[in-house]
Design a protein around this motif. Structure first.
Motif, mmCIF file in Angstrom:
data_model
loop_
_atom_site.group_PDB
_atom_site.id
_atom_site.type_symbol
_atom_site.label_atom_id
_atom_site.label_comp_id
_atom_site.label_asym_id
_atom_site.label_seq_id
_atom_site.Cartn_x
_atom_site.Cartn_y
_atom_site.Cartn_z
ATOM 1 N N VAL A 1 -58.844 3.232 -32.845
ATOM 2 C CA VAL A 1 -58.481 4.024 -34.019
ATOM 3 C C VAL A 1 -59.523 3.780 -35.106
ATOM 4 O O VAL A 1 -59.801 2.644 -35.469
ATOM 5 N N GLU A 2 -60.094 4.861 -35.605
ATOM 6 C CA GLU A 2 -61.144 4.770 -36.609
ATOM 7 C C GLU A 2 -60.614 4.202 -37.924
ATOM 8 O O GLU A 2 -59.696 4.739 -38.526
ATOM 9 N N CYS A 3 -61.177 3.106 -38.345
ATOM 10 C CA CYS A 3 -60.843 2.479 -39.625
ATOM 11 C C CYS A 3 -62.000 1.575 -40.006
ATOM 12 O O CYS A 3 -62.409 0.736 -39.213
ATOM 13 N N ARG A 4 -62.504 1.747 -41.203
ATOM 14 C CA ARG A 4 -63.603 0.903 -41.678
ATOM 15 C C ARG A 4 -63.307 0.371 -43.075
ATOM 16 O O ARG A 4 -64.220 0.037 -43.820
ATOM 17 N N LEU A 5 -62.052 0.285 -43.429
ATOM 18 C CA LEU A 5 -61.704 -0.120 -44.785
ATOM 19 C C LEU A 5 -62.234 -1.499 -45.152
ATOM 20 O O LEU A 5 -62.743 -1.705 -46.247
ATOM 21 N N CYS A 6 -62.121 -2.461 -44.242
ATOM 22 C CA CYS A 6 -62.612 -3.814 -44.557
ATOM 23 C C CYS A 6 -64.109 -3.795 -44.804
ATOM 24 O O CYS A 6 -64.604 -4.388 -45.765
ATOM 25 N N ALA A 7 -64.852 -3.086 -43.962
ATOM 26 C CA ALA A 7 -66.305 -3.014 -44.114
ATOM 27 C C ALA A 7 -66.681 -2.248 -45.383
ATOM 28 O O ALA A 7 -67.632 -2.615 -46.075
ATOM 29 N N ASP A 8 -65.924 -1.199 -45.706
ATOM 30 C CA ASP A 8 -66.199 -0.431 -46.921
ATOM 31 C C ASP A 8 -66.031 -1.270 -48.182
ATOM 32 O O ASP A 8 -66.684 -1.030 -49.187
ATOM 33 N N HIS A 9 -65.147 -2.250 -48.142
ATOM 34 C CA HIS A 9 -64.879 -3.086 -49.306
ATOM 35 C C HIS A 9 -65.723 -4.360 -49.354
ATOM 36 O O HIS A 9 -65.645 -5.124 -50.306
ATOM 37 N N CYS A 10 -66.524 -4.586 -48.337
ATOM 38 C CA CYS A 10 -67.324 -5.812 -48.260
ATOM 39 C C CYS A 10 -68.692 -5.599 -48.907
ATOM 40 O O CYS A 10 -69.616 -5.086 -48.269
ATOM 41 N N ASP A 11 -68.814 -6.007 -50.168
ATOM 42 C CA ASP A 11 -70.090 -5.867 -50.881
ATOM 43 C C ASP A 11 -71.197 -6.708 -50.267
ATOM 44 O O ASP A 11 -72.370 -6.358 -50.355
ATOM 45 N N ALA A 12 -70.833 -7.826 -49.667
ATOM 46 C CA ALA A 12 -71.831 -8.703 -49.051
ATOM 47 C C ALA A 12 -72.332 -8.153 -47.714
ATOM 48 O O ALA A 12 -73.283 -8.687 -47.143
ATOM 49 N N ARG A 13 -71.690 -7.104 -47.227
ATOM 50 C CA ARG A 13 -72.025 -6.471 -45.944
ATOM 51 C C ARG A 13 -71.910 -7.446 -44.776
ATOM 52 O O ARG A 13 -72.644 -7.370 -43.801
#
Length: 191
Positions: A120-132
């Motif tokens: 299931v497509e979800c990238r919320l954690c990565a989208d919120h990670c400023d440190a990448r």
């Protein structure tokens, strides 16, 4: 923030960064503070909690601060450490700042509750990670996934609140002492 009678603290504890280790619960302590430094030096005055502009520091049953990542993240502003008159936080450097890389002793890992593990497509954690530290990677099957670069993780907790499946948890593990400090527990947040 008051807790309602009968509230299921299992999920709430998870989101607040509290998990069981060896059958007991521990809390993620403020940045630049350890369980040992809080236990030994905290006077439960609440100055650090009042100073936190993100309002992520709450009091445990003993009145000592712990981090609640359930709504937002730590910005490493250092207001909590400046407000504390006790010997709880690591000392600032000659320039008056504390290194962000030493703020928390935890990193994120990914649990199987992550939607991406089910395709299931979800990238919320990565989208919120400023440190990448969390990045989308098409090479992970079945439909891509989130890859962790633990060295880049600051432990800020920005990935915790947006996760729709509560796939993030904090675990403690032992780490060797830094020069001049006793051995401590390392927190490991799993995303």
């Amino acid at each position: 923030m008051a807790r309602a009678e009968g509230t299921d603290l299992g999920r709430r504890s998870l989101l607040m960064g509290r998990v069981a280790e060896a059958g007991r619960s521990r809390a993620v302590r403020p940045p630049w503070a350890t369980e040992a430094s809080v236990s030994a030096g905290c006077t439960s005055c609440g100055a650090c909690m009042e100073a936190c502009p993100e309002a992520i520091l709450l009091a445990d049953p003993d009145g000592q601060p712990f981090v609640d990542f359930s709504e937002t993240a730590c910005t490493f502003c250092g207001a909590c450490a400046v407000a504390c008159e006790a010997d709880v936080f690591a000392p600032a450097g000659p320039d008056g700042t504390r290194p962000q890389s030493e703020a928390f002793a935890h990193v994120v890992t990914l649990s199987n509750a992550c939607l991406m593990t089910s395709g299931v497509e979800c990238r919320l954690c990565a989208d919120h990670c400023d440190a990448r530290a969390l990045r989308f990677d098409y090479a992970i099957r079945p439909a891509g996934g989130i890859r962790l670069e633990a060295e880049a993780c600051t432990g800020c907790g920005a990935c915790i609140a947006p996760c729709p499946t509560s796939a993030i948890e904090v675990r403690f593990q032992h780490v060797p002492a830094r020069a001049g400090q006793p051995d401590t527990l390392k927190h490991e947040a799993r995303a």
